[in-house]
Structures are given as C-alpha cells and as structure tokens.
Scaffold this motif. Structure first.
Motif, short mmCIF file in Angstrom:
data_model
loop_
_atom_site.label_atom_id
_atom_site.label_comp_id
_atom_site.label_asym_id
_atom_site.label_seq_id
_atom_site.Cartn_x
_atom_site.Cartn_y
_atom_site.Cartn_z
N GLY A 86 0.79 -1.23 0.00
CA GLY A 86 0.00 0.00 0.00
C GLY A 86 0.82 1.28 0.00
O GLY A 86 2.04 1.26 -0.13
N PHE A 87 0.11 2.40 0.12
CA PHE A 87 0.72 3.73 0.21
C PHE A 87 1.65 4.01 -0.98
O PHE A 87 2.87 4.16 -0.83
N SER A 88 1.04 4.09 -2.14
CA SER A 88 1.80 4.28 -3.39
C SER A 88 2.61 5.58 -3.37
O SER A 88 3.64 5.67 -4.03
N LYS A 89 2.17 6.58 -2.59
CA LYS A 89 2.92 7.85 -2.57
C LYS A 89 4.30 7.68 -1.94
O LYS A 89 5.17 8.54 -2.12
N TRP A 90 4.49 6.58 -1.19
CA TRP A 90 5.80 6.31 -0.58
C TRP A 90 6.51 5.13 -1.23
O TRP A 90 7.47 4.61 -0.67
N PHE A 115 4.62 8.53 10.29
CA PHE A 115 5.66 8.15 11.25
C PHE A 115 5.71 6.64 11.42
O PHE A 115 6.79 6.03 11.41
N THR A 116 4.54 6.02 11.55
CA THR A 116 4.48 4.57 11.75
C THR A 116 4.95 3.81 10.52
O THR A 116 5.71 2.84 10.63
N VAL A 117 4.50 4.24 9.35
CA VAL A 117 4.92 3.57 8.11
C VAL A 117 6.44 3.66 7.95
O VAL A 117 7.11 2.67 7.65
N GLY A 118 6.99 4.84 8.17
CA GLY A 118 8.43 5.01 8.06
C GLY A 118 9.19 4.17 9.07
O GLY A 118 10.19 3.51 8.74
N MET A 119 8.74 4.19 10.32
CA MET A 119 9.41 3.43 11.37
C MET A 119 9.31 1.93 11.11
O MET A 119 10.30 1.18 11.25
N ARG A 120 8.14 1.48 10.73
CA ARG A 120 7.96 0.03 10.49
C ARG A 120 8.82 -0.44 9.33
O ARG A 120 9.46 -1.50 9.40
N ARG A 121 8.85 0.33 8.25
CA ARG A 121 9.67 -0.07 7.10
C ARG A 121 11.15 -0.03 7.45
O ARG A 121 11.93 -0.89 7.00
N MET A 122 11.56 0.94 8.23
CA MET A 122 12.96 1.02 8.63
C MET A 122 13.35 -0.19 9.49
O MET A 122 14.40 -0.81 9.29
N LEU A 123 12.48 -0.53 10.44
CA LEU A 123 12.75 -1.69 11.29
C LEU A 123 12.76 -2.98 10.49
O LEU A 123 13.65 -3.82 10.66
N MET A 124 11.78 -3.16 9.61
CA MET A 124 11.72 -4.38 8.82
C MET A 124 12.90 -4.48 7.85
O MET A 124 13.36 -5.58 7.54
N ALA A 125 13.41 -3.34 7.39
CA ALA A 125 14.59 -3.36 6.52
C ALA A 125 15.79 -3.93 7.27
O ALA A 125 16.66 -4.59 6.67
#
Length: 225
Positions: A86-90, A115-125
């Motif tokens: 999801g979130f095609s803009k990112w 904030f949550t999307v960024g943090m979650r993707r950073m952690l999962m990376a």
C-alpha cells in the motif's frame, strides 16, 4: 507373558507422558537463534504498534480514518498488511525520509500514519523484510545496530520538532511538573534495547564487530539500513 505385557504397557505410558509436544511444520528447520530473532522482531513491532496507539490518543485529530472505525481497528488494519504494501505515494521513498517528512512542519496529512509507516519499514529493513527465519537465513548485525540509532534520532525529532507557530508537530511525553508522563520515552527505549541486544547476539554468533556510532543532535542524520 502377563508380567511382560504389564511392563511394556507401563513403559509406553511413561514414554508418552514425558514426550515433548510435536513441533509445528513452521518450526522444522529453525535453530534456537532463528527463534530468538523472530521473538525480537515480534517484540519491537508490537512496541511500535503500542506507540502508534499512544500517538493517536495524544493526537486524535491526526487520524485519517476517524469516524470510519475504532482506533484499535484502525491500527490493527495498518499492521495486518506487509510493511511494503500500500501507500503508493511512498513507493520509492526511503523509510527514513518518510520519518523525516512525517515530522516536518510542512507535512500535510496524517503524521502518525507517516511516522508509523516510516518506522515500520525502517525496522523491517533491518531484518531484510523477512518474518520467518531458518538455518540458512542470515541478517546483518550492523543493520540492526543502525536501526537502534535511527530510533533514537526519530525519538529526538518527535520530542523537538515544532511547526511555524512554535507548537510541537506531534504530542508525545509531557514533562510539565504537574503532569509528567514519560511512557513514550520508556516504550521507545525498549525498542532501542531490543534492536541493540539482537545486534550484539548476531555479531557474537558471526564473530564480527559492529561499527558503533555516537549520535550528534546537531546533525541528526539517519544511518543507512
């Protein structure tokens, strides 16, 4: 023969009673370290989910879907999807850039969501976007360490960023004498510790050194994952 049959029956009952529960199909091919990795990942993501709930409660006007579903349903829905879904803009935006944008005075939209999307993707990376780990699966201790430092930076931005009127862009902990509340700080501190501990475990297991970094508040540059 009756005596032998009785002994055999007692042996079988004893063996059955002491047998360990069978492993599920997903547990085969996993070592202890794989299970440790999964437990750490589950913990840090659960803490992020709790942080998201707390941020929305402190900043109710941020929620993009208020009125459509309950807060708990909204957050559960967000975490039910894979981190990159999801979130095609990112779609082509680095997770740390999403974090920085979420706390920028110029950002328009649901800051808690960003904030949550960024943090979650950073952690999962830092886990190479994997959720299942097996004998031949490896993760990078340096990425885990860097993610811990990035959580620190995100927490500093969360606590200090203000809009053009001087108001904090997102409310979190209160340090006023009459209403001191540092629950956000404790929660984020737990996330940092989880990532640091796992980084040390992986580095020790692999016999490698992790390059440590001292975060300077003046620069606040996110580390690569």
């Amino acid at each position: 023969m009756k005596g032998f049959s009785l002994v055999l029956m007692i042996f079988c009952l004893t063996a059955c009673g002491s047998a360990k529960p069978p492993k599920s199909i997903n547990q085969f091919g996993k070592s202890t370290i794989d299970e440790i990795i999964e437990l750490h990942q589950q913990r840090v993501i659960q803490d992020l989910k709790t942080l998201t709930l707390k941020l929305y409660r402190r900043n109710p006007n941020e929620r993009h879907d208020r009125g459509k579903r309950t807060l708990e349903e909204s957050v559960a829905r967000l975490f039910n999807y894979p981190a990159l879904a999801g979130f095609s803009k990112w779609k082509n935006t680095k997770p740390t850039d999403i974090l920085r944008d979420a706390l920028s005075p110029e950002y328009e939209g649901d800051r808690v969501l960003a904030f949550t999307v960024g943090m979650r993707r950073m952690l999962m990376a830092s886990y190479d976007y994997k959720t299942d780990f097996y004998y031949l699966t490896e993760i990078d201790a340096q990425k885990l360490y860097n993610s811990a430092r990035n959580i620190e930076i995100a927490a500093w931005l969360l606590a200090t960023r203000r809009d053009h009127q001087g108001n904090r862009v997102l409310l979190s902990d209160s340090t006023a004498a009459l209403e001191q509340n540092l629950s956000f700080q404790r929660l984020i501190g737990g996330m940092i510790t989880t990532q640091e501990n796992l980084s040390q475990i992986i580095a020790t297991r692999q016999g490698r050194m992790v390059k440590t970094v001292v975060i300077q508040a003046a620069s606040m540059a996110f580390l690569p994952i």
